[in-house]
Motif scaffolding. Structure first.
Motif, mmCIF file in Angstrom:
data_model
loop_
_atom_site.group_PDB
_atom_site.id
_atom_site.type_symbol
_atom_site.label_atom_id
_atom_site.label_comp_id
_atom_site.label_asym_id
_atom_site.label_seq_id
_atom_site.Cartn_x
_atom_site.Cartn_y
_atom_site.Cartn_z
ATOM 1 N N UNK A 141 0.838 -1.184 0.000
ATOM 2 C CA UNK A 141 0.000 0.000 0.000
ATOM 3 C C UNK A 141 0.880 1.243 0.000
ATOM 4 N N UNK A 142 0.415 2.277 -0.685
ATOM 5 C CA UNK A 142 1.143 3.535 -0.733
ATOM 6 C C UNK A 142 1.362 4.079 0.662
ATOM 7 N N UNK A 143 2.510 4.694 0.892
ATOM 8 C CA UNK A 143 2.842 5.223 2.218
ATOM 9 C C UNK A 143 1.758 6.151 2.720
ATOM 10 N N UNK A 144 1.414 6.015 3.997
ATOM 11 C CA UNK A 144 0.352 6.821 4.591
ATOM 12 C C UNK A 144 0.857 8.219 4.893
ATOM 13 N N UNK A 145 -0.079 9.184 4.891
ATOM 14 C CA UNK A 145 0.237 10.564 5.224
ATOM 15 C C UNK A 145 -0.535 10.962 6.466
ATOM 16 N N UNK A 200 -8.384 -4.561 4.700
ATOM 17 C CA UNK A 200 -7.453 -5.672 4.530
ATOM 18 C C UNK A 200 -6.462 -5.739 5.695
ATOM 19 N N UNK A 201 -5.827 -6.887 5.845
ATOM 20 C CA UNK A 201 -4.824 -7.051 6.898
ATOM 21 C C UNK A 201 -3.662 -6.084 6.692
ATOM 22 N N UNK A 224 -2.428 -3.142 9.357
ATOM 23 C CA UNK A 224 -1.050 -3.040 9.857
ATOM 24 C C UNK A 224 -0.524 -1.624 9.669
ATOM 25 N N UNK A 225 -0.801 -1.050 8.494
ATOM 26 C CA UNK A 225 -0.372 0.325 8.244
ATOM 27 C C UNK A 225 -1.089 1.286 9.186
ATOM 28 N N UNK A 226 -2.372 1.053 9.423
ATOM 29 C CA UNK A 226 -3.123 1.894 10.353
ATOM 30 C C UNK A 226 -2.539 1.829 11.766
ATOM 31 N N UNK A 245 -6.937 -1.071 15.201
ATOM 32 C CA UNK A 245 -7.829 -0.237 14.391
ATOM 33 C C UNK A 245 -9.085 -0.973 13.928
ATOM 34 N N UNK A 246 -10.189 -0.257 13.952
ATOM 35 C CA UNK A 246 -11.460 -0.787 13.461
ATOM 36 C C UNK A 246 -11.872 0.026 12.250
ATOM 37 N N UNK A 247 -12.152 -0.642 11.129
ATOM 38 C CA UNK A 247 -12.529 0.029 9.891
ATOM 39 C C UNK A 247 -14.042 -0.025 9.727
ATOM 40 N N UNK A 248 -14.649 1.146 9.544
ATOM 41 C CA UNK A 248 -16.097 1.220 9.376
ATOM 42 C C UNK A 248 -16.541 0.503 8.113
ATOM 43 N N UNK A 249 -17.750 -0.015 8.130
ATOM 44 C CA UNK A 249 -18.281 -0.719 6.957
ATOM 45 C C UNK A 249 -18.683 0.239 5.854
ATOM 46 N N UNK A 250 -18.822 1.522 6.171
ATOM 47 C CA UNK A 250 -19.297 2.492 5.180
ATOM 48 C C UNK A 250 -18.146 3.058 4.357
ATOM 49 N N UNK A 251 -18.364 3.133 3.053
ATOM 50 C CA UNK A 251 -17.437 3.799 2.138
ATOM 51 C C UNK A 251 -18.229 4.839 1.361
#
Length: 283
Positions: free
Chosen positions: A1-5, A53-54, A58-60, A77-83
């Motif tokens: 994944x692209x580096x996070x900012x 994704x895993x 990890x990045x989060x 980290x918990x990712x919301x189901x909404x996009x």
């Protein structure tokens, strides 16, 4: 994944489509009855899978632990189901093109929350034929204002005017503010679509692609071949990918558009440093 900012990416990135968008500066006021293109359900689902994704988690974990507030192991980290689709002020609308929508689709966004309550926005775009997270930004502006806009004007278009850090919702001939910066621009009760178009045309009409401002390299630092200058020190980004064609019902949301708000940002004369200040100032 692209580096996070940690904050927003520089605005001085433009897609090939945006670079070719040469608009007149004396255009009449836009009527903007058209709604901006919306992503398909399949794209929203694929974007969410990438965000959840895993690898992204990890990045989060590293992202949330970056200031030492908690450990990577404790971030959980918990990712919301909404996009949600994210729209930015359209150069075509600024120019006054007939029936131009007020916003242009830039990327899809989801929200992640750490165990200590930190929030982050996950920007997703199509890269190399698959959906990937291309940026992680602090806060949850994208999903939060999408929800607020739906409450205020159900079915309306929530869009961002990043030049001043403002968020709005537009429905029919009304533009309503969603945050303090937008209220300063259009008042607490909002304004008409025609009045809003006149305001942004006055503010940015001389900074669109093909303008003297653009040709002088002020709109993000374009060289003579349309390439984009390197971002200011302290900002990192992946090089924009060439836009990929999508089926007509599902507009392209590529790395090139997601990494900058396309011409809606660069063409309107923003700098990366200004965007960072705006983000900090409005939160």
């Amino acid at each position: 994944m692209t580096a996070a900012l940690h904050r927003r990416l520089p605005a001085a990135l433009a897609t090939s489509a945006a670079a070719a968008l040469v608009l007149g500066l004396g255009a009449p006021a836009a009527t903007a009855q058209d709604k901006p293109a919306a992503p398909s359900g399949a794209s929203l689902s694929a974007a969410h899978r990438a965000a959840d994704s895993a690898e992204t988690r990890e990045t989060l974990s590293r992202f949330f632990a970056r200031d030492g507030a908690l450990s990577r192991a404790a971030a959980d980290p918990e990712v919301s189901a909404e996009t949600v689709p994210v729209y930015y002020l359209s150069p075509r609308f600024v120019a006054g093109e007939k029936d131009a929508a007020v916003g242009e689709l830039q990327f899809l966004a989801g929200k992640a929350v750490a165990s200590d309550g930190q929030k982050a926005s996950l920007w997703t775009a199509k890269q190399g034929g698959s959906w990937q997270v291309v940026n992680i930004a602090t806060g949850d502006d994208e999903t939060r204002y999408a929800a607020l806009g739906e409450r205020r004007l159900p079915g309306g278009t929530v869009f961002h005017e990043p030049q001043i850090g403002a968020w709005y919702v537009q429905g029919g001939q009304r533009v309503l503010p969603l945050n303090a910066d937008a209220k300063k621009a259009v008042g607490k009760q909002g304004t008409t679509l025609a009045a809003y178009q006149k305001r942004v045309h006055r503010a940015y009409g001389d900074k669109l692609p093909g303008s003297a401002y653009d040709k002088a390299g002020e709109a993000g630092g374009f060289d003579q071949k349309g390439a984009v200058a390197q971002p200011a020190a302290g900002h990192r980004h992946a090089p924009p990918a060439a836009p990929r064609a999508e089926e007509p019902a599902d507009p392209a949301v590529t790395t090139a558009s997601a990494l900058a708000g396309a011409g809606a940002l660069a063409a309107l004369g923003l700098s990366g440093a200004w965007l960072v200040r705006a983000r900090r100032g409005t939160r």
